[in-house]
Design an enzyme around this catalytic site. Structure first.
Site, PDB file in Angstrom:
ATOM      1  N   ASP A   1      32.668  57.911  42.845  1.00 20.42           N
ATOM      2  CA  ASP A   1      34.104  57.904  43.146  1.00 20.42           C
ATOM      3  C   ASP A   1      34.491  58.888  44.255  1.00 20.42           C
ATOM      4  O   ASP A   1      35.348  59.775  44.055  1.00 20.42           O
ATOM      5  CB  ASP A   1      34.936  58.191  41.877  1.00 20.42           C
ATOM      6  CG  ASP A   1      34.528  57.310  40.700  1.00 20.42           C
ATOM      7  OD1 ASP A   1      33.991  56.219  40.951  1.00 20.42           O
ATOM      8  OD2 ASP A   1      34.730  57.717  39.536  1.00 20.42           O
TER       9      ASP A   1
ATOM     10  N   SER B   1      34.172  52.760  42.682  1.00 20.04           N
ATOM     11  CA  SER B   1      35.400  53.299  43.282  1.00 20.04           C
ATOM     12  C   SER B   1      35.149  54.220  44.471  1.00 20.04           C
ATOM     13  O   SER B   1      34.089  54.824  44.599  1.00 20.04           O
ATOM     14  CB  SER B   1      36.190  54.061  42.223  1.00 20.04           C
ATOM     15  OG  SER B   1      36.797  53.134  41.363  1.00 20.04           O
TER      16      SER B   1
ATOM     17  N   GLN C   1      39.146  47.874  42.115  1.00 18.21           N
ATOM     18  CA  GLN C   1      37.932  47.457  41.420  1.00 18.21           C
ATOM     19  C   GLN C   1      38.191  46.104  40.796  1.00 18.21           C
ATOM     20  O   GLN C   1      39.149  45.933  40.026  1.00 18.21           O
ATOM     21  CB  GLN C   1      37.598  48.468  40.315  1.00 18.21           C
ATOM     22  CG  GLN C   1      37.035  49.764  40.830  1.00 18.21           C
ATOM     23  CD  GLN C   1      35.610  49.594  41.327  1.00 18.21           C
ATOM     24  OE1 GLN C   1      34.694  49.479  40.546  1.00 18.21           O
ATOM     25  NE2 GLN C   1      35.440  49.581  42.636  1.00 18.21           N
TER      26      GLN C   1
ATOM     27  N   LEU D   1      38.998  40.590  35.998  1.00 11.70           N
ATOM     28  CA  LEU D   1      39.372  41.924  35.519  1.00 11.70           C
ATOM     29  C   LEU D   1      39.536  42.882  36.690  1.00 11.70           C
ATOM     30  O   LEU D   1      38.674  42.969  37.560  1.00 11.70           O
ATOM     31  CB  LEU D   1      38.289  42.452  34.566  1.00 11.70           C
ATOM     32  CG  LEU D   1      38.526  43.831  33.960  1.00 11.70           C
ATOM     33  CD1 LEU D   1      37.897  43.914  32.557  1.00 11.70           C
ATOM     34  CD2 LEU D   1      37.977  44.974  34.820  1.00 11.70           C
ATOM     35  N   MET D   2      40.647  43.589  36.678  1.00  9.69           N
ATOM     36  CA  MET D   2      40.901  44.632  37.680  1.00  9.69           C
ATOM     37  C   MET D   2      40.869  45.989  36.996  1.00  9.69           C
ATOM     38  O   MET D   2      41.368  46.118  35.882  1.00  9.69           O
ATOM     39  CB  MET D   2      42.296  44.395  38.265  1.00  9.69           C
ATOM     40  CG  MET D   2      42.719  45.413  39.294  1.00  9.69           C
ATOM     41  SD  MET D   2      44.489  45.279  39.628  1.00  9.69           S
ATOM     42  CE  MET D   2      45.155  46.157  38.211  1.00  9.69           C
TER      43      MET D   2
ATOM     44  N   ASP E   1      40.226  50.305  38.621  1.00 14.35           N
ATOM     45  CA  ASP E   1      40.790  51.391  39.428  1.00 14.35           C
ATOM     46  C   ASP E   1      41.398  50.964  40.765  1.00 14.35           C
ATOM     47  O   ASP E   1      40.821  50.133  41.472  1.00 14.35           O
ATOM     48  CB  ASP E   1      39.690  52.396  39.807  1.00 14.35           C
ATOM     49  CG  ASP E   1      38.802  52.796  38.654  1.00 14.35           C
ATOM     50  OD1 ASP E   1      39.045  52.363  37.529  1.00 14.35           O
ATOM     51  OD2 ASP E   1      37.846  53.551  38.904  1.00 14.35           O
TER      52      ASP E   1
HETATM   53  C1  FRU Z   1      36.739  54.458  36.278  1.00  8.07           C
HETATM   54  C2  FRU Z   1      35.365  53.940  36.701  1.00  8.07           C
HETATM   55  C3  FRU Z   1      34.824  54.700  37.911  1.00  8.07           C
HETATM   56  C4  FRU Z   1      33.890  53.699  38.516  1.00  8.07           C
HETATM   57  C5  FRU Z   1      34.618  52.399  38.286  1.00  8.07           C
HETATM   58  C6  FRU Z   1      33.741  51.211  38.031  1.00  8.07           C
HETATM   59  O1  FRU Z   1      37.471  53.492  35.581  1.00  8.07           O
HETATM   60  O2  FRU Z   1      34.466  54.005  35.629  1.00  8.07           O
HETATM   61  O3  FRU Z   1      34.224  55.932  37.595  1.00  8.07           O
HETATM   62  O4  FRU Z   1      33.646  53.945  39.872  1.00  8.07           O
HETATM   63  O5  FRU Z   1      35.452  52.604  37.162  1.00  8.07           O
HETATM   64  O6  FRU Z   1      34.492  50.040  37.959  1.00  8.07           O
END
Ligand code: FRU
Length: 467
Positions: free
Chosen positions: A160, A101, A57, A38-39, A41
Site C-alpha cells: 500500500d 493498493s 481495488q 467487489l470493490m 480500497d
Molecule cells: C486493505 C487491503 C490492502 C490491500 C488491498 C487488497 O483493505 O487489504 O492492504 O492492498 O486491501 O485488496
C-alpha cells in the site's frame, strides 16, 4: 494470464452483469459503487489536469476478494463521476495475485502510480513488489515493473505505497508486518520514483510509546495539515474494548510531528476515524484549492460483508462521500466536501419535539439537525440511532447472525448531519467531530422515523441522483 485475456473477462463480466446491478434498489444514487463485482480500497486519489481521479481495488469477476484490478473513475467536481477504462489488471508475474493498493502522484506532468504487486505461493506464503506505472496522454497506463523488492526483516505483508513529494524528493510510506508479526509503517525516499532508499520504521506496534498494537498495519497515509503531521493507518488486530475498536479492523490516525531531517515521527494516541459499522482503508489527496480530502471504503474485510444482499445482484460495497479534513487540536474533523451541496434539491424545514416530527424520506437525502435532549432516529426499522446523555448509540442486527450489534460515540451531541443514500448513511456529529458510516439494506424508499422527548430543528434536502 495475459492482459488481453483478463480485459476480455472483465469486459464480459461488466456487460453481462451491469444491468442487473444497476436495477438493484440498494444501489446508491450518488455514492460510488462498482459496476459489477467487489470493490474495496480507494486508490490513486489525485487532482490532476483539472480532474479528480479515483481508482479502486476491484474484482470485476466475482463478489469475492481475489486477484485485484484497479478500476478508475474521474470527475471535474467530486460530484459527477464517470467510469474510465480499467487502470491496471494483474497480468504480470510480479502481481500474479493482485494489483494491490497504492497511490498516484504528478511527476512533472506525468500521472504515475505506485502500487503493490501481490504474489502468493503454493505453500501459503507470499511476497510483495512495489511497482510503478505511468499514464500517457491518451489515458493508457504503462507498467514499468517493480521498483522495490520485499525489504529484509519483514514478512510478505508489505504493501500500500502512499507517495508524496517534499523539497524535490519523493517519499513513500508502506504498511508492513515485521518478523515478530508486529504491524509497522516503513519510510523510503527516492530522487526519481525508481530508486528507493530505506529510512526505517516511523511508527508501529511497540514504537513511540505504543504497546502491542496490531499484527499488521495497512494503508498508511502521512500528510501535513494545519502545521502538524497526521498519519492515517489501519492497524489490524486491536482487541475490542467496551467503547472503542469494536470493528474487526479499525481505521484511524495519529497526530504528531514528522521531522524530515531525523525521519522521526512523534505522535499522540490513536483515534478512530469513523465509529460506524463500515469504514476502512481511506486515502487522502489535496483538492485543487488546497483542501485535504478523504474518501474511505464503506466496507470492512471481515467476512460479514458476504452477507450483504447486493451480492445476489452481482455487486458489493460503496465508497464514502468525499470529506474535507480539518484539525482541531490533535483531532481530525471530517465534513462532507462542500461540492456535495450541488446535489441538494428541494428543502424543507421542521422543528419540535422529536416524537411530533413526521417521517422523512431518506432514499437520497441530506439532513442537518440541531438536537437537545433524548431522541431516537430509526432508519426504516433497520438502523437505529439513540441520542442520550452519554452520547450516541448506533444499533442494527448483524447481517450474518441476526444478533443486535452496537457502536458508540461518547460526548454531547449538538448537531447531526446525515448523508443518506439508498443503502447507507454517514452521520457527522457536531460539525465533524465524529463520524459514523454504515450500510443498511431497507426495502425501497426508506423513511426516517423520529421519537423521544428531545427537541429537534432540522433542514431536509432531497439529493439528486448523479451516478
Ligand atoms: C486493505 C487491503 C490492502 C490491500 C488491498 C487488497 O483493505 O487489504 O492492504 O492492498 O486491501 O485488496
Amino acid at each position: 494470464m495475459s492482459e488481453a485475456h483478463q480485459l476480455k473477462q472483465a469486459l464480459r463480466a461488466v456487460l453481462s452483469g451491469q444491468q442487473r446491478a444497476a436495477a438493484d434498489h440498494h444501489r446508491p444514487a450518488w455514492h460510488l459503487a462498482p459496476p459489477v463485482g467487489l470493490m474495496n480500497d480507494p486508490n490513486g486519489f489525485i487532482h490532476f489536469n483539472q480532474r479528480y481521479v479515483l481508482c479502486y481495488q476491484w474484482n470485476p469477476l466475482a463478489c469475492a476478494h481475489g486477484a485485484k484490478f484497479w478500476g478508475q473513475w474521474s470527475s471535474a467536481d467530486l460530484v459527477n463521476w464517470r467510469h474510465e477504462p480499467l487502470a491496471l489488471a494483474p497480468s504480470e508475474s510480479y502481481e500474479s495475485h493482485g494489483c494491490y493498493s497504492g497511490s498516484a502522484v504528478d511527476n512533472q506532468g506525468v500521472m504515475t502510480l505506485l502500487y503493490t504487486g501481490n504474489v502468493k505461493f503454493d505453500d501459503g506464503s507470499r511476497t510483495a513488489w512495489q511497482c510503478l506505472a505511468t499514464r500517457d496522454e491518451q489515458g493508457e497506463f504503462h507498467k514499468h515493473g517493480p521498483v522495490l523488492a520485499l525489504p529484509e526483516g519483514y514478512t510478505g505483508h508489505v504493501r500500500d505505497p502512499k507517495v508524496w513529494q517534499h523539497d524535490g524528493l519523493w517519499y513513500m510510506v508502506l504498511g508492513a508486518q515485521d518478523l515478530a508479526l508486529q504491524g509497522k509503517v516503513l519510510l523510503f525516499r527516492s530522487p526519481d520514483l525508481h530508486q528507493w532508499t530505506s529510512l526505517g520504521e516511523i511508527a508501529g506496534s511497540h514504537m513511540n510509546g505504543l504497546g502491542e498494537f496490531g499484527y499488521m498495519w495497512e494503508c498508511p497515509d502521512l500528510f501535513e495539515l494545519d502545521g502538524r503531521s497526521v498519519l492515517v493507518v489501519c492497524p489490524q488486530g486491536l482487541a475490542v474494548e467496551e467503547w472503542r475498536w469494536r470493528n474487526t479492523f479499525q481505521s484511524g490516525y495519529f497526530c504528531g510531528s514528522f521531522d524530515y531531517n531525523t525521519h522521526q515521527f512523534r505522535h499522540d494516541e490513536f483515534h478512530e476515524l469513523d465509529l460506524g459499522f463500515e469504514f476502512y482503508a481511506p486515502q487522502t489527496c489535496l483538492s485543487d484549492d488546497g483542501r485535504r480530502l478523504l474518501i474511505g471504503w464503506m466496507g470492512i474485510p471481515d467476512g460479514d460483508e458476504f452477507f450483504q444482499p447486493t451480492q445476489a445482484n452481482g455487486w458489493m460495497h460503496i465508497m464514502t462521500c468525499p470529506r474535507e479534513l480539518t484539525l482541531h487540536g490533535d483531532r481530525l474533523y471530517q465534513q462532507p466536501a462542500r461540492e456535495l451541496q450541488q446535489l441538494r434539491g428541494e428543502e424543507s424545514r421542521l422543528a419540535g419535539s422529536a416524537q411530533t416530527l413526521p417521517a422523512l424520506p431518506v432514499n437520497s437525502a441530506e439532513l442537518a439537525l440541531t438536537v437537545s435532549g433524548a431522541c431516537e432516529l430509526d432508519f426504516a426499522g433497520e438502523l437505529h440511532l439513540t441520542i442520550h446523555a452519554q452520547g450516541v448509540t448506533l444499533w442494527r442486527n448483524n447481517l450474518r447472525s441476526g444478533e443486535p450489534e452496537e457502536r458508540y460515540w461518547r460526548g454531547e451531541v449538538r448537531t447531526l448531519r446525515l448523508m443518506c443514500d439508498r443503502s447507507s448513511v454517514e452521520i457527522f456529529i457536531n460539525d465533524g467531530e465524529a463520524v459514523m458510516s454504515s450500510r443498511y439494506f431497507p426495502s425501497a424508499n426508506p423513511e426516517l422515523h423520529f421519537s423521544g422527548t428531545g427537541e429537534i430543528g432540522l433542514r431536509h434536502w432531497s439529493l439528486r441522483q448523479c451516478v
